[in-house]
Design an enzyme around this catalytic site. Structure first.
Site, PDB file in Angstrom:
ATOM      1  N   ASN A 119      -2.039  -6.904   6.592  1.00  0.00           N
ATOM      2  CA  ASN A 119      -2.840  -6.389   5.591  1.00  0.00           C
ATOM      3  C   ASN A 119      -2.156  -4.373   5.664  1.00  0.00           C
ATOM      4  OD1 ASN A 119      -5.477  -5.721   5.554  1.00  0.00           O
ATOM      5  ND2 ASN A 119      -4.937  -4.219   6.956  1.00  0.00           N
ATOM      6  N   HIS A 120      -0.931  -4.181   6.030  1.00  0.00           N
ATOM      7  CA  HIS A 120      -0.966  -3.453   5.986  1.00  0.00           C
ATOM      8  C   HIS A 120      -0.256  -2.561   4.661  1.00  0.00           C
ATOM      9  CE1 HIS A 120       2.648  -4.649   7.687  1.00  0.00           C
ATOM     10  NE2 HIS A 120       3.245  -4.078   7.158  1.00  0.00           N
ATOM     11  N   ILE A 121      -0.344  -1.445   4.010  1.00  0.00           N
ATOM     12  CA  ILE A 121       0.612  -0.817   3.277  1.00  0.00           C
ATOM     13  C   ILE A 121       1.004   0.184   3.186  1.00  0.00           C
ATOM     14  CG2 ILE A 121      -0.554  -2.244   1.880  1.00  0.00           C
ATOM     15  CD1 ILE A 121      -2.177   0.271   0.809  1.00  0.00           C
ATOM     16  N   TYR A 183       3.513  -0.055  -5.977  1.00  0.00           N
ATOM     17  CA  TYR A 183       3.148  -1.198  -5.358  1.00  0.00           C
ATOM     18  C   TYR A 183       2.768  -1.976  -5.387  1.00  0.00           C
ATOM     19  CZ  TYR A 183      -2.186  -2.588  -3.745  1.00  0.00           C
ATOM     20  OH  TYR A 183      -2.776  -2.912  -3.300  1.00  0.00           O
ATOM     21  N   SER A 184       2.642  -2.640  -7.381  1.00  0.00           N
ATOM     22  CA  SER A 184       2.409  -3.958  -7.661  1.00  0.00           C
ATOM     23  C   SER A 184       3.681  -4.559  -7.270  1.00  0.00           C
ATOM     24  CB  SER A 184       2.155  -3.091  -9.629  1.00  0.00           C
ATOM     25  OG  SER A 184       1.492  -4.512  -9.859  1.00  0.00           O
ATOM     26  N   ILE A 218     -12.250  -1.901  -3.213  1.00  0.00           N
ATOM     27  CA  ILE A 218     -12.534  -2.156  -2.455  1.00  0.00           C
ATOM     28  C   ILE A 218     -13.228  -0.444  -1.425  1.00  0.00           C
ATOM     29  CG2 ILE A 218     -13.140  -2.800  -0.063  1.00  0.00           C
ATOM     30  CD1 ILE A 218     -12.460  -5.101  -2.462  1.00  0.00           C
ATOM     31  N   ASP A 219     -14.359  -0.494  -1.146  1.00  0.00           N
ATOM     32  CA  ASP A 219     -15.122   1.219  -0.835  1.00  0.00           C
ATOM     33  C   ASP A 219     -14.378   1.323   0.552  1.00  0.00           C
ATOM     34  OD1 ASP A 219     -15.907  -0.966   1.252  1.00  0.00           O
ATOM     35  OD2 ASP A 219     -17.808  -0.063   0.994  1.00  0.00           O
ATOM     36  N   THR A 220     -12.836   1.724   1.321  1.00  0.00           N
ATOM     37  CA  THR A 220     -12.234   1.925   1.814  1.00  0.00           C
ATOM     38  C   THR A 220     -12.529   3.209   1.708  1.00  0.00           C
ATOM     39  OG1 THR A 220     -10.063   1.412   1.512  1.00  0.00           O
ATOM     40  CG2 THR A 220     -10.611  -0.304   2.814  1.00  0.00           C
ATOM     41  N   THR A 222      -9.594   5.261   1.535  1.00  0.00           N
ATOM     42  CA  THR A 222      -8.434   5.592   1.336  1.00  0.00           C
ATOM     43  C   THR A 222      -8.227   5.296  -0.370  1.00  0.00           C
ATOM     44  OG1 THR A 222      -6.908   4.855   3.231  1.00  0.00           O
ATOM     45  CG2 THR A 222      -5.574   4.714   1.188  1.00  0.00           C
TER      46      THR A 222
HETATM   47  N1  LIG Z   1      -9.506  -1.094  -0.613  1.00  0.00           N
HETATM   48  C1  LIG Z   1      -8.847  -0.889  -2.396  1.00  0.00           C
HETATM   49  O1  LIG Z   1      -9.594  -0.692  -2.745  1.00  0.00           O
HETATM   50  C2  LIG Z   1      -7.749  -2.740  -1.940  1.00  0.00           C
HETATM   51  C3  LIG Z   1      -7.829  -2.671  -3.495  1.00  0.00           C
HETATM   52  C4  LIG Z   1      -6.607  -4.424  -3.498  1.00  0.00           C
HETATM   53  C5  LIG Z   1      -5.901  -4.796  -2.074  1.00  0.00           C
HETATM   54  N2  LIG Z   1      -6.502  -3.724  -1.475  1.00  0.00           N
HETATM   55  C6  LIG Z   1      -5.430  -4.198  -0.388  1.00  0.00           C
HETATM   56  O2  LIG Z   1      -6.166  -4.748   1.431  1.00  0.00           O
HETATM   57  C7  LIG Z   1      -5.526  -3.789   2.349  1.00  0.00           C
HETATM   58  C8  LIG Z   1      -5.902  -2.788   3.372  1.00  0.00           C
HETATM   59  O3  LIG Z   1      -6.135  -1.773   2.361  1.00  0.00           O
HETATM   60  P1  LIG Z   1      -6.943  -0.896   2.547  1.00  0.00           P
HETATM   61  O4  LIG Z   1      -8.032  -0.123   1.276  1.00  0.00           O
HETATM   62  O5  LIG Z   1      -7.873  -1.274   4.144  1.00  0.00           O
HETATM   63  O6  LIG Z   1      -6.057   0.586   3.262  1.00  0.00           O
HETATM   64  P2  LIG Z   1      -6.152   1.683   4.751  1.00  0.00           P
HETATM   65  O7  LIG Z   1      -7.559   2.098   5.156  1.00  0.00           O
HETATM   66  O8  LIG Z   1      -5.263   2.995   4.095  1.00  0.00           O
HETATM   67  O9  LIG Z   1      -5.551   1.089   5.568  1.00  0.00           O
HETATM   68  C9  LIG Z   1      -4.139   0.678   5.152  1.00  0.00           C
HETATM   69  C10 LIG Z   1      -3.535   0.432   7.241  1.00  0.00           C
HETATM   70  O10 LIG Z   1      -1.992  -0.011   7.170  1.00  0.00           O
HETATM   71  C11 LIG Z   1      -2.263   1.221   8.321  1.00  0.00           C
HETATM   72  N3  LIG Z   1      -0.348   2.059   7.607  1.00  0.00           N
HETATM   73  C12 LIG Z   1      -0.244   2.567   7.066  1.00  0.00           C
HETATM   74  N4  LIG Z   1       1.307   2.865   6.774  1.00  0.00           N
HETATM   75  C13 LIG Z   1       1.212   2.221   7.761  1.00  0.00           C
HETATM   76  C14 LIG Z   1       3.168   2.163   8.703  1.00  0.00           C
HETATM   77  N5  LIG Z   1       4.230   2.877   7.663  1.00  0.00           N
HETATM   78  N6  LIG Z   1       2.804   1.157   9.201  1.00  0.00           N
HETATM   79  C15 LIG Z   1       2.460   0.641   9.557  1.00  0.00           C
HETATM   80  N7  LIG Z   1       0.551   0.586   9.123  1.00  0.00           N
HETATM   81  C16 LIG Z   1       0.309   0.982   8.572  1.00  0.00           C
HETATM   82  C17 LIG Z   1      -2.940   2.446   8.614  1.00  0.00           C
HETATM   83  O11 LIG Z   1      -2.760   2.731   9.349  1.00  0.00           O
HETATM   84  P3  LIG Z   1      -1.708   4.087  10.026  1.00  0.00           P
HETATM   85  O12 LIG Z   1      -2.453   5.551   9.459  1.00  0.00           O
HETATM   86  O13 LIG Z   1      -2.648   4.236  11.164  1.00  0.00           O
HETATM   87  O14 LIG Z   1      -0.877   3.403  10.394  1.00  0.00           O
HETATM   88  C18 LIG Z   1      -3.918   1.638   7.933  1.00  0.00           C
HETATM   89  O15 LIG Z   1      -4.437   1.100   9.588  1.00  0.00           O
HETATM   90  C19 LIG Z   1      -3.830  -3.311   1.325  1.00  0.00           C
HETATM   91  O16 LIG Z   1      -3.177  -4.412   1.834  1.00  0.00           O
HETATM   92  C20 LIG Z   1      -4.746  -2.953   0.116  1.00  0.00           C
HETATM   93  O17 LIG Z   1      -3.191  -4.004  -0.311  1.00  0.00           O
HETATM   94  C21 LIG Z   1      -7.519  -2.586  -1.168  1.00  0.00           C
END
Ligand SMILES: NC(=O)c1ccc[n+]([C@@H]2O[C@H](COP(=O)([O-])OP(=O)(O)OC[C@H]3O[C@@H](n4cnc5c(N)ncnc54)[C@H](OP(=O)(O)O)[C@@H]3O)[C@@H](O)[C@H]2O)c1
Ligand SMILES: *[C@@H]1O[C@H](CO)[C@@H](O)[C@H](O)[C@H]1NC(C)=O
Ligand SMILES: *[C@@H]1O[C@H](CO)[C@@H](O)[C@H](O)[C@H]1NC(C)=O
Length: 294
Positions: A119-121, A183-184, A218-220, A222
């Site tokens: 799941n991480h990015i 990203y894409s 999604i409402d995260t 980030t």
């Molecule tokens: N939110 C959206 O709108 C959306 C839309 C489509 C897809 N997604 C997908 O959903 C997933 C989660 O997204 P999210 O919105 O929940 O993102 P998020 O809240 O930013 O979470 C990202 C997570 O990845 C970790 N991370 C960042 N850099 C890292 C690194 N170098 N090594 C290890 N871990 C790392 C972060 O923690 P640390 O900073 O502590 O490392 C955090 O736990 C992703 O795959 C994203 O592509 C999200």
């Protein structure tokens, strides 16, 4: 496209959406009871919410990300919520040795694994592509190569348990969107790699499922911080998104679509009317809020 064609796309989209809703398998939270699960990127956002759902379903939870303090807090909350056990290891996924280390630690802790949720990015730039190929390389490592590395390390355990690989992708991993070139690219790479892996596991009669999750806005914290000024569509809730990902994984679905209409309808249009879809996507952006390249 004529108004009539637009209407037809809309009606067929809804009919198909309804069909898939009504025939989905039955999910029971007990399915996750006692399961040993790794969740990456679980210090915030969707990953954190997945850890809490798994805890409530009494799974053994193993989480990772870089921020150790946040991971400690998530582990403590998982234990409060009823996790069978909760563990973390902190580090960065730009280091493939760390990606392997996470799986090795889970093996030491659990002696096996039932579900791997990737799941991480990495930190993602959002804007016109600025020619920075290093950013592409860095994101490829974090968003794609570490996923492949962890999968290779975890496959022996998953083959033994008849487990699940769950890959969190994006609509931007199925349909290119503006301002997300690197990203894409990483998300499209996941579709290719894990699609091939799914075929080969089936051909070789290994009982390991591969679920690719196609996720909309999604409402995260980030995502809202980075894109809410630019994307017109409102974000969907991270708690429900997290639950749908877990459900899809345990039900061994090929793909998960969340939010359903925001992902499935564009995908239905994609192969019939790609230019129409592209123009719909561009209309969804407030480009006056995006910085022009120098
Ligand atoms: N939110 C959206 O709108 C959306 C839309 C489509 C897809 N997604 C997908 O959903 C997933 C989660 O997204 P999210 O919105 O929940 O993102 P998020 O809240 O930013 O979470 C990202 C997570 O990845 C970790 N991370 C960042 N850099 C890292 C690194 N170098 N090594 C290890 N871990 C790392 C972060 O923690 P640390 O900073 O502590 O490392 C955090 O736990 C992703 O795959 C994203 O592509 C999200
Ligand atoms: C993430 O990238 C943005 C620019 O894309 C930058 O402003 C920010 O400082 C970066 N954050 C980290 C933690 O690297
Ligand atoms: C695959 O594994 C799952 C989970 O362990 C199990 O329920 C299912 O019966 C297995 N299927 C086959 C064909 O072995």
């Amino acid at each position: 496209m004529s108004a009539l064609q637009k209407l037809a796309v809309f009606v067929v989209g809804f009919a198909v959406a309804f069909y898939f809703y009504s025939t989905s398998d039955k999910f029971e939270p007990e399915m996750l009871n006692g399961k040993r699960v790794i969740v990456t990127g679980a210090s915030s956002g969707i990953g954190e919410q997945m850890a809490y759902h798994l805890a409530q379903m009494k799974s053994h939870v193993f989480i990772t990300a870089r921020r150790e303090e946040r991971l400690k807090q998530v582990v403590a909350k998982c234990l409060e919520l009823g996790a069978a056990s909760a563990h973390y290891v902190a580090g960065s996924m730009d280091d493939m040795a760390f990606a392997e280390h996470v799986v090795a630690e889970a093996w030491k802790t659990f002696g096996g694994l039932d579900m791997l949720i990737l799941n991480h990015i990495g930190n993602t730039s959002f804007g016109y592509f600025d020619g920075n190929v290093d950013h592409i390389r860095k994101l490829m490592e974090i968003n794609f190569l570490s996923y492949a590395t962890m999968t290779v390390a975890a496959l022996p355990m998953l083959k033994e348990s008849g487990g699940n690989i769950v890959v969190v992708s994006s609509l931007a991993g199925k349909v290119p969107t503006p301002f997300t070139a690197a990203y894409s690219a990483t998300k499209f790479a996941l579709d290719g790699f894990f699609g091939t892996l799914r075929h080969e596991l089936i051909l070789q009669n290994f009982n390991v499922s591969v679920t690719l999750c196609v996720i909309s806005f999604i409402d995260t914290d980030t995502a809202v911080r980075v894109v809410s000024k630019v994307i017109r569509q409102p974000p969907a809730p991270k708690q429900e998104c997290a639950l749908e990902i877990i459900k899809g994984g345990i039900l061994r679905k090929r793909e998960v679509y969340y939010a359903y209409e925001a992902t499935k309808i564009p995908l239905l249009i994609r192969d019939w009317a790609p230019e129409y879809l592209d123009s719909l996507i561009r209309m969804n952006y407030n480009i006056e809020n995006i910085k022009n390249p120098e």
